[in-house]
Write an enzyme that holds these catalytic residues in place. Structure first.
Site, short mmCIF file in Angstrom:
data_model
loop_
_atom_site.label_atom_id
_atom_site.label_comp_id
_atom_site.label_asym_id
_atom_site.label_seq_id
_atom_site.Cartn_x
_atom_site.Cartn_y
_atom_site.Cartn_z
N GLN A 172 36.35 38.54 -89.50
CA GLN A 172 36.10 37.11 -89.25
C GLN A 172 36.70 36.63 -87.93
OE1 GLN A 172 37.55 36.20 -93.45
NE2 GLN A 172 36.15 34.49 -93.08
N GLY A 194 42.30 33.64 -97.82
CA GLY A 194 42.08 35.02 -97.41
C GLY A 194 41.36 35.05 -96.08
N HIS A 225 33.62 41.39 -96.34
CA HIS A 225 33.57 41.12 -94.90
C HIS A 225 33.68 42.41 -94.09
CE1 HIS A 225 33.47 36.78 -94.57
NE2 HIS A 225 34.49 36.63 -95.39
N CYS A 278 34.14 30.07 -97.88
CA CYS A 278 34.49 31.06 -96.86
C CYS A 278 34.76 30.34 -95.55
CB CYS A 278 33.33 32.04 -96.70
SG CYS A 278 33.62 33.30 -95.45
N LEU A 279 35.82 30.74 -94.86
CA LEU A 279 36.14 30.10 -93.58
C LEU A 279 35.03 30.33 -92.54
CD1 LEU A 279 39.96 30.88 -93.33
CD2 LEU A 279 38.87 28.74 -94.02
N HIS A 313 35.89 39.47 -102.17
CA HIS A 313 35.22 38.66 -101.12
C HIS A 313 35.62 39.17 -99.73
CE1 HIS A 313 34.04 34.58 -99.36
NE2 HIS A 313 34.72 35.15 -98.39
N GLU A 314 36.93 39.36 -99.52
CA GLU A 314 37.40 39.79 -98.19
C GLU A 314 36.96 41.22 -97.87
OE1 GLU A 314 38.34 37.50 -96.34
OE2 GLU A 314 38.78 36.03 -97.88
ZN ZN Z 1 34.96 34.86 -96.33
#
Ligand code: ZN
Length: 185
Positions: free
Chosen positions: A65, A60, A151, A105-106, A147-148
């Site tokens: 991000q 995701g 952000h 998480c990226l 989660h996304e």
């Molecule tokens: Zn993330």
């Protein structure tokens, strides 16, 4: 600095790779604005977000991000990486149950921690062309969407950890950043 970097493995005239912001970059705390225009620029951004997410690899990616503060997510939780999902202006309209999943998480590379979230969510959103969309998600997809969506309001999964643990994560990432900079010096 341009936020696009060309992916060496793609046709240089097509998909572009995006730079992913990393914690504790303050831009990750920006609140995203609703998407109102579904133009070619949005389609290009979505394609670049998918390319960046699959290459990372991740399941995701929120526009926040990649320093684009629009209410836009791309996801694919399938094993074969063949079920891309775009959620524009997503809203959770129902949530039910609870589950604990070890999240990563990226934007927080190399860090994994248990987070408790709803087991099921019903989400209303728009697709990449602005058409209304409603999905009922369970399990991993529900975790990923929650989660996304965090952000988009400037929230990170490390915010669910104790202040002490979050401070350890911040120190570890700053050390990684310094090591990476030294390697490139
Ligand atoms: Zn993330």
């Amino acid at each position: 600095m341009p936020y696009f970097l060309r992916a060496p493995w793609t046709d240089p005239t097509s998909i572009l790779m995006l730079t992913i912001l990393e914690f504790p970059d303050p831009r990750l705390r920006t609140k995203a604005q609703p998407v109102t225009i579904f133009d070619k620029a949005l389609q290009d951004l979505i394609d670049a977000m998918f390319a960046t997410m699959y290459a990372a690899p991740g399941i995701g990616l929120a526009a926040t991000q990649v320093n684009q503060h629009k209410q836009l997510l791309v996801l694919d939780v399938s094993e074969e990486k063949n079920q891309p999902l775009v959620l524009v202006n997503p809203k959770v309209i129902e949530r039910d149950g609870e589950q604990v999943y070890q999240e990563g998480c990226l934007s927080v590379p190399g860090i994994f921690a248990d987070v408790e979230r709803a087991e099921q969510v019903v989400v209303e959103a728009q697709d990449r062309y602005g058409q209304p969309l409603r999905i009922e998600a369970h399990g991993l997809l529900a975790v990923c969407i929650q989660h996304e969506m965090d952000h988009l309001i400037g929230k990170l999964f490390v915010d669910y950890l104790s202040p002490l643990k979050r401070e350890l994560v911040r120190k570890k990432l700053e050390k990684q950043h310094r090591a990476a900079e030294a390697a490139h010096a």
